[in-house]
Write an enzyme that holds these catalytic residues in place. Structure first.
Site, PDB file in Angstrom:
ATOM      1  N   ASP A 178      37.672  21.603  44.595  1.00 43.87           N
ATOM      2  CA  ASP A 178      38.403  21.065  43.441  1.00 43.87           C
ATOM      3  C   ASP A 178      38.231  19.555  43.271  1.00 43.87           C
ATOM      4  O   ASP A 178      38.550  19.020  42.210  1.00 43.87           O
ATOM      5  CB  ASP A 178      39.901  21.364  43.580  1.00 43.87           C
ATOM      6  CG  ASP A 178      40.200  22.845  43.451  1.00 43.87           C
ATOM      7  OD1 ASP A 178      39.274  23.598  43.114  1.00 43.87           O
ATOM      8  OD2 ASP A 178      41.345  23.241  43.699  1.00 43.87           O
ATOM      9  N   GLU A 202      41.135  27.172  35.844  1.00 44.07           N
ATOM     10  CA  GLU A 202      42.196  28.177  35.994  1.00 44.07           C
ATOM     11  C   GLU A 202      43.590  27.614  35.718  1.00 44.07           C
ATOM     12  O   GLU A 202      44.484  28.343  35.312  1.00 44.07           O
ATOM     13  CB  GLU A 202      42.147  28.816  37.386  1.00 44.07           C
ATOM     14  CG  GLU A 202      42.406  27.864  38.516  1.00 44.07           C
ATOM     15  CD  GLU A 202      42.270  28.531  39.894  1.00 44.07           C
ATOM     16  OE1 GLU A 202      41.894  27.815  40.828  1.00 44.07           O
ATOM     17  OE2 GLU A 202      42.532  29.719  40.014  1.00 44.07           O
TER      18      GLU A 202
HETATM   19  O1  F6P Z   1      41.755  24.913  46.840  1.00 45.13           O
HETATM   20  C1  F6P Z   1      40.592  25.310  46.226  1.00 45.13           C
HETATM   21  C2  F6P Z   1      40.760  26.541  45.432  1.00 45.13           C
HETATM   22  O2  F6P Z   1      39.458  26.920  45.240  1.00 45.13           O
HETATM   23  C3  F6P Z   1      41.512  26.446  44.098  1.00 45.13           C
HETATM   24  O3  F6P Z   1      40.749  26.002  43.005  1.00 45.13           O
HETATM   25  C4  F6P Z   1      41.969  27.865  43.888  1.00 45.13           C
HETATM   26  O4  F6P Z   1      43.072  27.927  43.062  1.00 45.13           O
HETATM   27  C5  F6P Z   1      42.314  28.277  45.265  1.00 45.13           C
HETATM   28  O5  F6P Z   1      41.452  27.574  46.121  1.00 45.13           O
HETATM   29  C6  F6P Z   1      42.252  29.756  45.490  1.00 45.13           C
HETATM   30  O6  F6P Z   1      42.121  30.029  46.835  1.00 45.13           O
HETATM   31  P1  F6P Z   1      42.529  31.348  47.613  1.00 45.13           P
HETATM   32  O7  F6P Z   1      42.369  32.497  46.678  1.00 45.13           O
HETATM   33  O8  F6P Z   1      41.603  31.403  48.758  1.00 45.13           O
HETATM   34  O9  F6P Z   1      43.927  31.149  48.058  1.00 45.13           O
END
Ligand code: F6P
Length: 373
Positions: free
Chosen positions: A135, A230
């Protein structure tokens, strides 16, 4: 002189983690004569004393491999699920640190990891951290490793979606990661030639998005690519989100706070639905067919880019040099050409969002990309 160091990776995985582990390990062993152990699955491994010895053999062949050889988790030292209870396991972690006679603990992670590392530092452990996340939203550093790879993957996806969008005269909406910050969507959107880019920092107006698509149709371009982070929300949803955030912050009772948290969690879970809703709304407003592609965890997978390998290796070697100099309680940040230690207190709580007048924002507008507002 530091002799024994431990290393862990926490939070979501990110390309370049193995390159960083390798750089810390190789330089610690080869240049400073230290011994290195890794803890499995983030802070949970530190709590449960689950270790792996890192030596020439275990560190070999991992530079180009995605993910993390140590495993990772989103566990927090002070709020960890143990059996069916959430417990503060900080003391167990401190015991493990001392059991292995560690002189330093290296934590590789994003914003949450910096916070957890600070807690351990405040308990007297010699902690040093490196910033990773796709991110790119960790405060006080220009760059985190993992971001460059994820941006390349997302850009390639946008490239590929162009031909199918063009062939079918459709709107294609590409959902990219970035819960709070839009770096990935903005960077990949510009690089991939998206026509609309929607990011959390700029709440969008659906009518402005629809206008951008219609204008392209009028100019004879009967397809559009919309890149959406997102965490991007419409102006109405943002208002609701902010009201709930305020309600949580000003709640006077535990019950009120819990209620506000439930609403915030629900709003958070609706983000994917928001992207689908955006697709439906655009179809209605423009008369064009629309399709949604959500890239999800694909963006975190696979081999790291050259830039991420280089950055992770630079950070890893700078880390052992700091340990050798006895510098702790810091995150190593990239600032311009330099890698500098920043006290963890200055990093924690400073999420790096895109400033509204950032050059990427201006660049996007100048090439005619709509940012939805
Ligand atoms: O922290 C990075 C990230 O890729 C975010 O953009 C995303 O919302 C999140 O991790 C999702 O991660 P996980 O599904 O592994 O909890």
């Amino acid at each position: 002189m530091a002799k024994f160091i431990g290393i862990l990776t926490a939070g979501g995985d990110s390309p370049g983690l193995n390159a960083a582990i390798r750089a810390v390990g190789k330089s610690a062993i080869g240049s400073y004569g230290m011994q290195v152990i890794g803890f499995r699955d983030g802070f949970r491994g530190l709590m449960a004393d689950r270790i792996i010895r890192l030596d020439e053999t275990t560190l070999s062949g991992i530079l180009t491999v995605g993910g993390t050889m140590l495993g990772t988790s989103r566990d927090k030292p002070n709020k960890m699920w143990v059996g069916d209870k959430i417990l503060d396991m900080t003391e167990a972690m401190i015991d493990t640190y001392h059991k292995h006679h560690l002189d330093a603990l290296v934590c590789l992670g994003g914003g949450g990891t910096q916070k957890n590392a600070l807690r351990l530092a405040q308990k007297g452990l010699n902690v040093i951290t490196l910033p990773k996340t796709i991110d790119n939203d960790v405060g006080m550093t220009d760059m985190t490793f993992g971001f460059d790879t994820a941006m390349s993957i997302a850009t390639e996806a946008i490239d590929r979606l162009h031909s199918t969008a063009h062939s079918h005269h459709r709107i294609v909406i590409v959902g990219l990661m970035g819960h709070n910050a839009g770096w990935l969507a903005l960077g990949a959107g510009i690089a991939g030639g998206a026509n609309v880019i929607l990011i959390p920092e700029i709440p969008y107006d659906i009518n402005v998005v629809a206008d951008a698509v219609r204008q392209r149709s009028r100019a004879g371009k009967n397809f559009s690519i919309v890149a959406i982070a997102e965490g991007a929300r419409s102006q109405e949803d943002t208002e609701q989100w902010q009201t709930s955030l305020k309600a949580k912050a000003t709640a006077e009772t535990k019950k009120q706070k819990k209620q506000a948290k439930v609403i915030l969690d629900e709003l958070g879970e609706q983000l994917t639905d928001n992207t689908i809703r955006l697709s439906r709304e655009l179809e209605q407003l423009t008369g064009l067919e629309s399709r949604v592609t959500i890239l999800g965890h694909l963006q975190r997978g696979g081999t790291p880019s050259a830039a991420d390998r280089l950055l992770a290796t630079r950070l890893g070697t700078a880390c052992t040099s700091m340990i050798n100099d006895g510098v702790f309680g810091v995150m190593l940040a990239v600032q311009g050409e330099r890698i500098v230690p920043v006290p963890l207190e200055e990093v924690v709580g400073k999420r790096k969002l895109i400033p509204l007048h950032h050059s990427w924002v201006e660049t996007a507008r100048l090439v005619g990309i709509s940012l939805g507002a």
